[in-house]
Scaffold this motif. Structure first.
Motif, PDB file in Angstrom:
ATOM      1  N   LEU A 120       0.729  -1.002  -0.392  1.00  0.00           N
ATOM      2  CA  LEU A 120      -0.011   0.106  -0.052  1.00  0.00           C
ATOM      3  C   LEU A 120       0.765   1.144   0.002  1.00  0.00           C
ATOM      4  CD1 LEU A 120      -2.431   1.617  -0.074  1.00  0.00           C
ATOM      5  CD2 LEU A 120      -2.141   1.054   2.536  1.00  0.00           C
ATOM      6  N   LYS A 121       0.484   1.998  -1.022  1.00  0.00           N
ATOM      7  CA  LYS A 121       1.627   3.306  -1.076  1.00  0.00           C
ATOM      8  C   LYS A 121       0.331   4.688  -0.983  1.00  0.00           C
ATOM      9  CE  LYS A 121       5.616   1.422  -3.898  1.00  0.00           C
ATOM     10  NZ  LYS A 121       6.012   1.978  -5.453  1.00  0.00           N
ATOM     11  N   SER A 122       1.102   4.913  -0.431  1.00  0.00           N
ATOM     12  CA  SER A 122       0.673   6.767  -0.603  1.00  0.00           C
ATOM     13  C   SER A 122       0.718   8.212  -1.029  1.00  0.00           C
ATOM     14  CB  SER A 122       0.175   7.491   1.011  1.00  0.00           C
ATOM     15  OG  SER A 122       1.791   7.427   1.850  1.00  0.00           O
ATOM     16  N   ASN A 123      -0.470   8.124  -2.088  1.00  0.00           N
ATOM     17  CA  ASN A 123       0.651   9.623  -3.065  1.00  0.00           C
ATOM     18  C   ASN A 123      -0.121  10.684  -2.397  1.00  0.00           C
ATOM     19  OD1 ASN A 123       1.291   6.861  -4.644  1.00  0.00           O
ATOM     20  ND2 ASN A 123      -1.014   7.158  -5.360  1.00  0.00           N
ATOM     21  N   PHE A 124       0.086  11.644  -1.561  1.00  0.00           N
ATOM     22  CA  PHE A 124      -0.170  12.784  -1.941  1.00  0.00           C
ATOM     23  C   PHE A 124       0.693  12.846   0.087  1.00  0.00           C
ATOM     24  CE2 PHE A 124      -2.623   9.494   1.204  1.00  0.00           C
ATOM     25  CZ  PHE A 124      -2.367   9.790   3.014  1.00  0.00           C
ATOM     26  N   LYS A 125       0.983  14.898  -0.822  1.00  0.00           N
ATOM     27  CA  LYS A 125       1.812  15.648   0.760  1.00  0.00           C
ATOM     28  C   LYS A 125       2.062  14.535   1.837  1.00  0.00           C
ATOM     29  CE  LYS A 125       0.674  19.472  -1.755  1.00  0.00           C
ATOM     30  NZ  LYS A 125       0.251  21.049  -1.189  1.00  0.00           N
ATOM     31  N   SER A 182       2.884  15.974   5.144  1.00  0.00           N
ATOM     32  CA  SER A 182       1.955  16.796   5.707  1.00  0.00           C
ATOM     33  C   SER A 182       0.770  16.624   5.977  1.00  0.00           C
ATOM     34  CB  SER A 182       2.664  18.489   5.607  1.00  0.00           C
ATOM     35  OG  SER A 182       1.285  18.612   4.378  1.00  0.00           O
ATOM     36  N   VAL A 183      -0.112  15.412   5.357  1.00  0.00           N
ATOM     37  CA  VAL A 183      -1.095  15.464   4.985  1.00  0.00           C
ATOM     38  C   VAL A 183      -1.221  13.825   5.924  1.00  0.00           C
ATOM     39  CG1 VAL A 183      -3.544  14.750   3.485  1.00  0.00           C
ATOM     40  CG2 VAL A 183      -1.287  16.619   3.515  1.00  0.00           C
ATOM     41  N   LEU A 184      -1.838  13.709   6.637  1.00  0.00           N
ATOM     42  CA  LEU A 184      -2.259  11.808   7.884  1.00  0.00           C
ATOM     43  C   LEU A 184      -3.674  11.465   6.990  1.00  0.00           C
ATOM     44  CD1 LEU A 184      -0.996  12.595  11.078  1.00  0.00           C
ATOM     45  CD2 LEU A 184      -0.340  11.009   9.297  1.00  0.00           C
ATOM     46  N   GLY A 185      -3.673  10.205   6.228  1.00  0.00           N
ATOM     47  CA  GLY A 185      -5.337   9.449   6.040  1.00  0.00           C
ATOM     48  C   GLY A 185      -5.021   8.907   7.061  1.00  0.00           C
ATOM     49  N   GLN A 186      -6.581   8.334   7.100  1.00  0.00           N
ATOM     50  CA  GLN A 186      -7.653   7.937   7.886  1.00  0.00           C
ATOM     51  C   GLN A 186      -8.175   7.023   7.661  1.00  0.00           C
ATOM     52  OE1 GLN A 186      -8.970  11.769  10.383  1.00  0.00           O
ATOM     53  NE2 GLN A 186      -7.201  11.334  11.875  1.00  0.00           N
ATOM     54  N   LYS A 187      -9.089   6.176   8.846  1.00  0.00           N
ATOM     55  CA  LYS A 187      -9.983   5.181   9.169  1.00  0.00           C
ATOM     56  C   LYS A 187      -9.768   4.920   7.481  1.00  0.00           C
ATOM     57  CE  LYS A 187     -13.170   8.550  10.734  1.00  0.00           C
ATOM     58  NZ  LYS A 187     -14.169   8.780  10.180  1.00  0.00           N
ATOM     59  N   VAL A 213      -1.150 -14.137   9.364  1.00  0.00           N
ATOM     60  CA  VAL A 213      -1.312 -13.132   8.833  1.00  0.00           C
ATOM     61  C   VAL A 213      -0.026 -11.853   9.315  1.00  0.00           C
ATOM     62  CG1 VAL A 213      -2.085 -10.690   7.582  1.00  0.00           C
ATOM     63  CG2 VAL A 213      -3.704 -12.959   7.694  1.00  0.00           C
ATOM     64  N   VAL A 214       1.167 -11.592   8.355  1.00  0.00           N
ATOM     65  CA  VAL A 214       1.840 -10.007   9.075  1.00  0.00           C
ATOM     66  C   VAL A 214       1.697  -8.897   7.938  1.00  0.00           C
ATOM     67  CG1 VAL A 214       4.590 -10.321   9.124  1.00  0.00           C
ATOM     68  CG2 VAL A 214       3.167 -12.582   9.664  1.00  0.00           C
ATOM     69  N   CYS A 215       1.729  -8.439   9.132  1.00  0.00           N
ATOM     70  CA  CYS A 215       1.789  -6.621   8.768  1.00  0.00           C
ATOM     71  C   CYS A 215       1.752  -5.925   9.694  1.00  0.00           C
ATOM     72  CB  CYS A 215       0.355  -6.526   8.338  1.00  0.00           C
ATOM     73  SG  CYS A 215      -0.691  -6.338  10.374  1.00  0.00           S
ATOM     74  N   MET A 216       3.184  -5.058   7.993  1.00  0.00           N
ATOM     75  CA  MET A 216       4.085  -4.213   8.801  1.00  0.00           C
ATOM     76  C   MET A 216       3.436  -2.446   9.633  1.00  0.00           C
ATOM     77  SD  MET A 216       6.465  -3.962   5.445  1.00  0.00           S
ATOM     78  CE  MET A 216       7.122  -1.693   6.197  1.00  0.00           C
ATOM     79  N   LYS A 217       1.812  -1.964   9.008  1.00  0.00           N
ATOM     80  CA  LYS A 217       1.987  -1.463  10.570  1.00  0.00           C
ATOM     81  C   LYS A 217      -0.393  -1.633   9.780  1.00  0.00           C
ATOM     82  CE  LYS A 217       1.052   3.770  10.213  1.00  0.00           C
ATOM     83  NZ  LYS A 217       2.220   4.933  10.148  1.00  0.00           N
ATOM     84  N   GLY A 218      -0.118  -1.245  11.359  1.00  0.00           N
ATOM     85  CA  GLY A 218      -2.080  -1.834  11.766  1.00  0.00           C
ATOM     86  C   GLY A 218      -2.351  -2.919  12.115  1.00  0.00           C
ATOM     87  N   LYS A 219      -3.264  -3.059  11.866  1.00  0.00           N
ATOM     88  CA  LYS A 219      -4.092  -4.347  12.402  1.00  0.00           C
ATOM     89  C   LYS A 219      -4.878  -5.478  11.195  1.00  0.00           C
ATOM     90  CE  LYS A 219      -4.401  -3.411  17.095  1.00  0.00           C
ATOM     91  NZ  LYS A 219      -5.724  -3.620  18.409  1.00  0.00           N
ATOM     92  N   ALA A 220      -4.791  -6.039  11.405  1.00  0.00           N
ATOM     93  CA  ALA A 220      -5.085  -7.315   9.775  1.00  0.00           C
ATOM     94  C   ALA A 220      -5.507  -8.737  11.062  1.00  0.00           C
ATOM     95  CB  ALA A 220      -4.440  -7.562   9.228  1.00  0.00           C
ATOM     96  N   LYS A 221      -6.750  -8.868   9.633  1.00  0.00           N
ATOM     97  CA  LYS A 221      -7.557 -10.415  10.469  1.00  0.00           C
ATOM     98  C   LYS A 221      -8.632 -10.630   9.129  1.00  0.00           C
ATOM     99  CE  LYS A 221     -11.243 -11.629  14.206  1.00  0.00           C
ATOM    100  NZ  LYS A 221     -12.187 -10.470  15.414  1.00  0.00           N
ATOM    101  N   TYR A 222      -8.478 -12.430   9.447  1.00  0.00           N
ATOM    102  CA  TYR A 222      -9.266 -12.991   8.547  1.00  0.00           C
ATOM    103  C   TYR A 222     -10.628 -13.342   8.833  1.00  0.00           C
ATOM    104  CZ  TYR A 222     -11.462 -16.911   6.090  1.00  0.00           C
ATOM    105  OH  TYR A 222     -11.703 -18.293   5.701  1.00  0.00           O
ATOM    106  N   MET A 233       2.901  10.405   1.382  1.00  0.00           N
ATOM    107  CA  MET A 233       4.614   8.758   0.833  1.00  0.00           C
ATOM    108  C   MET A 233       4.943   8.608   1.250  1.00  0.00           C
ATOM    109  SD  MET A 233       4.214  10.831  -2.312  1.00  0.00           S
ATOM    110  CE  MET A 233       5.679  10.702  -2.821  1.00  0.00           C
ATOM    111  N   LYS A 234       3.960   7.769   2.179  1.00  0.00           N
ATOM    112  CA  LYS A 234       4.956   6.645   3.019  1.00  0.00           C
ATOM    113  C   LYS A 234       4.578   4.758   1.923  1.00  0.00           C
ATOM    114  CE  LYS A 234       6.243   8.877   6.596  1.00  0.00           C
ATOM    115  NZ  LYS A 234       7.494   8.665   7.256  1.00  0.00           N
ATOM    116  N   GLU A 235       4.602   3.729   2.703  1.00  0.00           N
ATOM    117  CA  GLU A 235       4.560   2.341   2.228  1.00  0.00           C
ATOM    118  C   GLU A 235       4.367   1.817   3.494  1.00  0.00           C
ATOM    119  OE1 GLU A 235       7.169  -0.520  -0.395  1.00  0.00           O
ATOM    120  OE2 GLU A 235       6.586   1.591  -1.081  1.00  0.00           O
ATOM    121  N   SER A 236       3.702   0.585   2.325  1.00  0.00           N
ATOM    122  CA  SER A 236       3.641  -0.336   4.115  1.00  0.00           C
ATOM    123  C   SER A 236       3.411  -1.152   3.282  1.00  0.00           C
ATOM    124  CB  SER A 236       1.943   0.355   5.219  1.00  0.00           C
ATOM    125  OG  SER A 236       2.279  -1.094   6.280  1.00  0.00           O
ATOM    126  N   GLN A 237       3.308  -2.764   3.556  1.00  0.00           N
ATOM    127  CA  GLN A 237       3.289  -3.746   3.167  1.00  0.00           C
ATOM    128  C   GLN A 237       2.031  -5.333   3.975  1.00  0.00           C
ATOM    129  OE1 GLN A 237       6.562  -4.717   1.023  1.00  0.00           O
ATOM    130  NE2 GLN A 237       6.811  -7.296   2.548  1.00  0.00           N
TER     131      GLN A 237
END
Length: 431
Positions: free
Chosen positions: A303-308, A310-315, A331-340, A357-361
Motif C-alpha cells: 500500500l502506497k500513499s501518494n499525497f503530501k 504533511s497530510v495524514l490519511g485516516q480510517k 497474516v503478517v503486516c508492517m503497520k496496523g492490524k489485520a484479521k481474517y 509518501m509512505k509505504e506499508s505491506q
C-alpha cells in the motif's frame, strides 16, 4: 404518478395509508407485507413488482415507506420524493420511529395533503411547509402570517425567511468527494471518477448574498482571455457536469461563471459535481498473488500513499478477498492490524493513520481445503476505504464573499471555515 403511499412497522402493520387511485386496493398492502417485509430471503432490490404493481420502498430503522403504482413511472423521481418525505418528517418530529409516527399521525396526513396532490409531488421544501403547518398541525390564521405564506410560496426566495439574526456571522463550507477507481493488477487505471458535493452551513443575519468561486477550467480560461494572459495562472479542473441548489442564480453562472446565491439558513447542499480528468489518487494498491499448490496460496499487498507528507490519511481499510475453500490464514503486516474474517471470505487490514509518501505491506499464507471443483477462482478485486483531508479532484475554493446591504456587517466581519475531505467510493484494484 404514485397510486398509493403506505408506512409499515417491522411487523408489517400499516401505520399510515393514503390511496390516490382506484387501481390500488387493500390487496396491494398485503402483497408488500408478504413479499418484502416477511420475505424468507433478504430483499435487496428497492423496487419490487408483484402482479403488475410496482412497489418502491426505503427503510429507516424499523419503518418501511412504500410508494405503490401500476403505471410506468420515473423510479428516480419516486425515490427522490420518498427521501424528501423522510427529510420533512425528520424536520418536524426528529427520528422516524413507530412511536413518533403514531404520536404525529394527524400531522403526517396534513403534510401528505400539502406534499402530494392526486399522487403528484408538490411542495416538499421544509422551510415553506413550516410557515403554514406548525408543530401541532394548526394552520396560521393571522393576516401577517397569511402574507408571509403567499410570499414564501410565490416569491423568489422561498428557501429563506426574513428577520434572521445571529450574534456572530459564520459560514462553514465542506468540499466532500468520493473517489471511485478500478485499477488493473499492473497499475493501469481502467476507470476513475470523483463524485463531489459542496455542503454549506450558513449562520448569517438578514438576507445576505454570497459569491462562491472555484478553480473551474472554463472560469480560469475566461479570466485568462479577459486579462490577455498567455496561460492560466492557477491549476484548474475540468468539471464534467454539475447540479446546483435552487438558491443559485443560474443566469449569472452561465454568463459570468460565478456562483451567486442567497443561502438558506442552516445546512444545505450548494452543488454536486463530477470529474474524470487529472484525479490525484490518494492510494495505490500493488497486489501479488501466487498459487503455490492446490492447497496453498501466498498473497502480498503493498500500500502506497501518494499525497503530501504533511497530510495524514485516516480510517484506512484494505479488504483482500480469499477463496471460498479457505481453511486457515496466517497474516503478517508492517503497520496496523489485520484479521481474517471467515464470514466475509476476506482479510481485513486496518490502519488508523498513514502519512503521505509512505509505504506499508501485508503478507498472508492461505491454506485451502481440497476441492473437486475444476473451476478456477475468479479473484475478486481488492477494495479499499479511506479518508484524506484534501480534494482528490484538485478543486479549490478561490473566494467566498458575503454581501449584506441592509445590516451593518461586511464580508470581513463574517468568520469563514473551509474544509476538504476525500473518501473512498468504490476503490478497487484487480488482483
Amino acid at each position: 404518478m404514485i397510486g398509493g403511499l403506505f408506512v409499515y412497522n417491522h411487523k408489517g402493520e400499516v401505520l399510515i395509508s393514503r390511496v390516490f387511485r382506484d387501481d390500488i386496493g387493500r390487496n396491494a398492502v398485503d402483497a408488500f407485507r408478504v413479499s418484502v417485509i416477511h420475505a424468507r430471503q433478504q430483499v435487496r432490490s428497492p423496487v419490487t413488482n408483484i402482479a403488475r404493481t410496482s412497489f418502491f420502498h426505503i427503510k429507516r430503522g424499523n419503518i418501511w415507506l412504500a410508494a405503490v403504482t401500476k403505471q410506468n413511472v420515473n423510479a428516480s423521481m419516486v425515490f427522490e420524493f420518498l427521501l424528501k418525505m423522510v427529510e420533512v418528517m425528520q424536520s418536524y418530529f426528529g427520528k422516524i420511529t413507530e412511536e413518533n409516527i403514531k404520536n404525529n399521525f394527524v400531522l403526517i396526513y396534513e403534510l401528505l395533503d400539502e406534499i402530494l396532490d392526486y399522487g403528484y409531488p408538490q411542495n416538499t421544501d421544509t422551510g415553506i411547509l413550516k410557515t403554514f403547518i406548525t408543530q401541532t398541525g394548526i394552520k396560521s390564521n393571522t393576516k401577517e402570517e397569511q402574507q408571509q405564506i403567499t410570499s414564501q410560496v410565490t416569491g423568489q426566495i422561498g428557501w429563506r425567511r426574513e428577520g434572521i439574526k445571529y450574534r456572530r456571522n459564520e459560514l462553514f463550507l465542506d468540499v466532500l468527494e468520493n473517489v471511485n477507481l478500478l485499477m488493473s493488477p499492473q497499475g493501469q487505471v481502467l476507470s476513475c471518477h470523483v463524485a463531489g458535493r459542496v455542503v454549506m452551513k450558513s449562520y448569517l443575519s438578514g438576507m445576505p448574498e454570497c459569491k462562491f468561486g472555484m478553480n473551474d477550467k472554463i472560469t480560469l480560461d475566461k479570466q485568462g482571455k479577459d486579462t490577455e494572459k498567455s496561460g492560466p495562472a492557477k491549476s484548474s479542473i475540468a468539471i464534467d457536469d454539475c447540479t446546483f441548489h435552487q438558491c443559485v442564480k443560474l443566469s449569472k453562472f452561465e454568463s459570468e461563471r460565478s456562483i451567486s446565491f442567497i443561502p438558506p439558513d442552516g445546512e444545505f447542499e450548494l452543488m454536486k459535481y463530477r470529474t474524470t480528468k487529472d484525479i490525484s489518487l490518494p492510494f495505490r494498491v500493488i497486489p501479488l498473488v501466487r498459487e503455490v499448490s492446490r492447497t496453498k496460496m501466498e498473497v502480498k499487498v503493498v500500500l502506497k500513499s501518494n499525497f503530501k507528507p504533511s497530510v495524514l490519511g485516516q480510517k484506512i481499510e484494505v479488504r483482500i478477498p480469499t477463496p471460498l475453500n479457505t481453511s486457515g490464514v496466517q497474516v503478517v503486516c508492517m503497520k496496523g492490524k489485520a484479521k481474517y474474517k471467515s464470514s466475509e471470505n476476506a482479510i481485513v487490514w486496518k490502519i488508523k493513520r498513514m502519512g503521505g509518501m509512505k509505504e506499508s505491506q501485508i503478507s498472508a499464507e492461505i491454506e485451502l481445503l481440497p476441492t473437486n471443483d475444476k473451476k478456477k477462482w475468479s479473484r475478486p478485486p481488492i477494495s479499499m476505504n479511506f479518508e484524506v483531508p484534501f480534494a482528490a479532484s484538485g478543486l479549490k475554493v478561490r473566494y467566498l464573499k458575503v454581501f449584506e446591504s441592509k445590516l451593518n456587517y461586511s464580508d470581513h466581519d463574517v468568520i469563514k471555515w473551509v474544509r476538504y475531505i476525500s473518501r473512498s467510493g468504490l476503490y478497487e484494484t484487480r488482483s
